[in-house]
Design an enzyme around this catalytic site. Structure first.
Site, PDB file in Angstrom:
ATOM      1  N   ASN A  53       0.836  -1.202   0.000  1.00  0.00           N
ATOM      2  CA  ASN A  53       0.000   0.000   0.000  1.00  0.00           C
ATOM      3  C   ASN A  53       0.870   1.251   0.000  1.00  0.00           C
ATOM      4  O   ASN A  53       1.948   1.293   0.620  1.00  0.00           O
ATOM      5  CB  ASN A  53      -1.007   0.007   1.152  1.00  0.00           C
ATOM      6  N   GLU A 111       0.315   5.174   0.689  1.00  0.00           N
ATOM      7  CA  GLU A 111      -0.624   6.182   1.183  1.00  0.00           C
ATOM      8  C   GLU A 111      -0.216   7.583   0.732  1.00  0.00           C
ATOM      9  O   GLU A 111       0.916   7.812   0.291  1.00  0.00           O
ATOM     10  CB  GLU A 111      -0.696   6.112   2.714  1.00  0.00           C
ATOM     11  N   CYS A 130      -4.135   0.723  -2.515  1.00  0.00           N
ATOM     12  CA  CYS A 130      -3.957  -0.522  -1.768  1.00  0.00           C
ATOM     13  C   CYS A 130      -2.910  -1.423  -2.423  1.00  0.00           C
ATOM     14  O   CYS A 130      -2.659  -1.341  -3.637  1.00  0.00           O
ATOM     15  CB  CYS A 130      -5.267  -1.295  -1.715  1.00  0.00           C
ATOM     16  N   GLU A 164      -3.030  -4.531  -3.208  1.00  0.00           N
ATOM     17  CA  GLU A 164      -3.546  -5.412  -4.269  1.00  0.00           C
ATOM     18  C   GLU A 164      -3.596  -4.686  -5.608  1.00  0.00           C
ATOM     19  O   GLU A 164      -3.229  -5.229  -6.649  1.00  0.00           O
ATOM     20  CB  GLU A 164      -4.964  -5.888  -3.924  1.00  0.00           C
ATOM     21  N   CYS A 220     -10.316  -4.744   0.098  1.00  0.00           N
ATOM     22  CA  CYS A 220     -11.411  -3.767   0.140  1.00  0.00           C
ATOM     23  C   CYS A 220     -12.277  -3.912  -1.114  1.00  0.00           C
ATOM     24  O   CYS A 220     -11.909  -4.605  -2.075  1.00  0.00           O
ATOM     25  CB  CYS A 220     -10.855  -2.346   0.262  1.00  0.00           C
ATOM     26  N   CYS A 277     -10.612  -2.973  -4.451  1.00  0.00           N
ATOM     27  CA  CYS A 277      -9.647  -3.982  -4.909  1.00  0.00           C
ATOM     28  C   CYS A 277     -10.357  -5.219  -5.432  1.00  0.00           C
ATOM     29  O   CYS A 277      -9.923  -5.832  -6.412  1.00  0.00           O
ATOM     30  CB  CYS A 277      -8.687  -4.351  -3.788  1.00  0.00           C
TER      31      CYS A 277
HETATM   32  N1  THU Z   1      -5.230  -1.483   2.489  1.00  0.00           N
HETATM   33  C1  THU Z   1      -4.674  -2.293   1.533  1.00  0.00           C
HETATM   34  O1  THU Z   1      -3.558  -2.047   1.069  1.00  0.00           O
HETATM   35  N2  THU Z   1      -5.383  -3.357   1.118  1.00  0.00           N
HETATM   36  C2  THU Z   1      -6.610  -3.705   1.579  1.00  0.00           C
HETATM   37  O2  THU Z   1      -7.216  -4.634   1.071  1.00  0.00           O
HETATM   38  C3  THU Z   1      -7.202  -2.976   2.698  1.00  0.00           C
HETATM   39  C4  THU Z   1      -6.554  -1.700   3.029  1.00  0.00           C
HETATM   40  C5  THU Z   1      -4.475  -0.335   2.962  1.00  0.00           C
HETATM   41  C6  THU Z   1      -4.989   0.979   2.510  1.00  0.00           C
HETATM   42  C7  THU Z   1      -4.477   1.886   3.598  1.00  0.00           C
HETATM   43  O3  THU Z   1      -3.153   2.286   3.267  1.00  0.00           O
HETATM   44  C8  THU Z   1      -4.422   1.019   4.817  1.00  0.00           C
HETATM   45  O4  THU Z   1      -4.492  -0.313   4.363  1.00  0.00           O
HETATM   46  C9  THU Z   1      -5.537   1.265   5.809  1.00  0.00           C
HETATM   47  O5  THU Z   1      -6.765   1.207   5.183  1.00  0.00           O
END
Ligand code: THU
Length: 138
Positions: A42, A44, A53, A55, A86, A89
């Site tokens: 991920n 941010e 994310c 994925e 999520c 994704c």
């Molecule tokens: N996140 C992911 O990378 N993948 C997911 O399937 C769920 C959430 C990340 C996004 C964000 O940087 C952090 O987790 C908190 O939501």
């Protein structure tokens, strides 16, 4: 590649996570039909909304490298309970991977295993566009 190695690839990718805002680091390892593994973490952003994310990073990397056939994805977070992908994704994984096997894990073990169609029932995809009555088609 066996399941343990795929999860390990996701754990390694997770170490590159850029998650200063949530502190929630995620790694993903996408297995391609040719055996190649494309990973993601991920990433941010201070705007929050531009966060990507793990994925989706893996899928976009793979597409940009010319890979279009996928078999499985491993997703790792430092949680006791399974951390499922999520909604956004799930949609992107369906678009490019179809009914992928989704293997969830934490830093020590596998925490869950699903088929994408069970995580995303009744998906919207190109078939809906092809069935449109007002001319849209792919
Ligand atoms: N996140 C992911 O990378 N993948 C997911 O399937 C769920 C959430 C990340 C996004 C964000 O940087 C952090 O987790 C908190 O939501």
């Amino acid at each position: 590649m066996n399941d343990t190695s795929l999860l390990d690839a996701a754990r390694t990718a997770r170490k590159h996570a850029h998650a200063p805002f949530s502190g929630f680091q995620v790694g993903a390892a996408l297995e391609c039909a040719d055996g190649r593994i494309v990973t993601g973490c991920n990433v941010e952003n201070a705007t929050y909304g531009l966060t990507i994310c793990a994925e989706r990073v893996a899928v976009v990397k793979a597409i940009s490298e010319g890979v279009r056939q996928f078999t499985r994805i491993a997703i790792v977070a430092d949680t006791d309970a399974p951390t499922p992908p999520c909604g956004a994704c799930r949609q992107i994984l369906w678009e490019f991977g179809g009914d992928l096997e989704v293997i969830l894990g934490n830093l020590e073990r596998e925490t869950g295993r699903y088929r994408l169609k069970d995580l995303l029932p009744l998906p919207f995809d190109g078939r809906a566009l092809n069935g449109s009555r007002n001319g849209a088609s792919r």
